[in-house]
Design a protein around this motif. Structure first.
Motif, PDB file in Angstrom:
ATOM      1  N   PHE A 104     -14.855  30.560  62.843  1.00  0.00           N
ATOM      2  CA  PHE A 104     -13.453  30.585  62.399  1.00  0.00           C
ATOM      3  C   PHE A 104     -13.114  29.223  61.789  1.00  0.00           C
ATOM      4  N   ALA A 105     -13.753  28.950  60.681  1.00  0.00           N
ATOM      5  CA  ALA A 105     -13.769  27.607  60.125  1.00  0.00           C
ATOM      6  C   ALA A 105     -12.680  27.390  59.081  1.00  0.00           C
ATOM      7  N   ASN A 106     -12.385  26.120  58.859  1.00  0.00           N
ATOM      8  CA  ASN A 106     -11.475  25.704  57.801  1.00  0.00           C
ATOM      9  C   ASN A 106     -12.013  26.195  56.455  1.00  0.00           C
ATOM     10  N   GLY A 107     -11.138  26.839  55.699  1.00  0.00           N
ATOM     11  CA  GLY A 107     -11.545  27.386  54.413  1.00  0.00           C
ATOM     12  C   GLY A 107     -11.870  28.858  54.472  1.00  0.00           C
ATOM     13  N   TRP A 108     -12.170  29.352  55.679  1.00  0.00           N
ATOM     14  CA  TRP A 108     -12.450  30.789  55.830  1.00  0.00           C
ATOM     15  C   TRP A 108     -11.381  31.444  56.707  1.00  0.00           C
ATOM     16  N   ALA A 109     -11.198  30.971  57.923  1.00  0.00           N
ATOM     17  CA  ALA A 109     -10.199  31.565  58.820  1.00  0.00           C
ATOM     18  C   ALA A 109      -8.805  31.006  58.567  1.00  0.00           C
ATOM     19  N   TYR A 110      -8.744  29.802  58.097  1.00  0.00           N
ATOM     20  CA  TYR A 110      -7.481  29.151  57.777  1.00  0.00           C
ATOM     21  C   TYR A 110      -7.763  28.101  56.717  1.00  0.00           C
ATOM     22  N   ASP A 111      -6.704  27.614  56.123  1.00  0.00           N
ATOM     23  CA  ASP A 111      -6.837  26.581  55.100  1.00  0.00           C
ATOM     24  C   ASP A 111      -5.871  25.461  55.446  1.00  0.00           C
TER      25      ASP A 111
END
Length: 205
Positions: A104-111
């Motif tokens: 759930f990484a930055n750029g995929w799950a959230y920005d």
């Protein structure tokens, strides 16, 4: 509709795995055309360690590691996510927590850029099924269940915009027998797709 059931327990004969199978049965009972995919993190030997590669991906300095990209692709083709796990130290097992931290990484799950958070998983309904070894009085007396909901339901999934539809704590000591718990999760499985992906996205928007 396609469901991904993620299981975090090293013993395939455990109650956790039995619960996951009964969730799958409930999904199939609701509609035989629904498909179910299992992610057995222990059997698949998923590495939960957050490495320099994960940090580089978080900072947008490199692409996601191959194993993380594969998990993200698996979630991209998923209409509902079900996590089935035992409660360890009043939270989820480290294996599952590490899966979330890496996938759930930055750029995929959230920005998270320029101080503005963009929640990118508003299309994904989530069902949490946790198996607890302590009784209800213990959870109530110490506020453990509320703490778990804060850190998992809100702290993880709400941060990404994913809507937690089910947050079930199965209290083993208070159950008349294990069949009662298995029947409960089978009922949960039947309702996994009661809210279609499109409707969930519309409500989140």
């Amino acid at each position: 509709m396609h469901a991904l059931i993620v299981v975090a327990h090293p013993n395939p004969g455990s109650l956790t795995h039995a619960l996951a199978r009964r969730v799958a049965e409930g999904i199939s009972e609701a509609n035989p055309l629904h498909t179910v995919e299992f992610a057995d993190l222990a059997a698949e030997q998923f590495d939960p360690r957050f490495t320099s590669g994960d940090i580089g991906a978080h900072l947008r300095q490199m692409t996601a590691p191959d194993d993380v990209a594969a998990e993200q692709a698996r979630l991209d083709r998923t209409d509902a996510l079900v996590l089935v796990y035992p409660v360890y130290w009043w939270s989820m097992p480290a294996l599952l927590k590490g899966w979330i931290e890496r996938v759930f990484a930055n750029g995929w799950a959230y920005d998270d850029a320029d101080g503005k958070l963009v929640k990118k998983l508003q299309h994904l309904p989530v069902h949490l099924v946790a198996s607890a070894g302590a009784d209800q009085r213990t959870y109530a007396r110490h506020g453990y269940f509320g703490a778990m909901k804060t850190q998992i339901d809100h702290g993880i999934f709400d941060y990404c915009g994913a809507r937690v539809v089910t947050s079930e704590l199965l209290i083993q000591p208070d159950a008349p027998d294990l069949n009662a718990l298995l029947d409960t999760v089978q009922r949960i499985g039947r309702k996994v797709f009661d809210t279609p992906r499109e409707e969930s996205a519309a409500k989140a928007a």
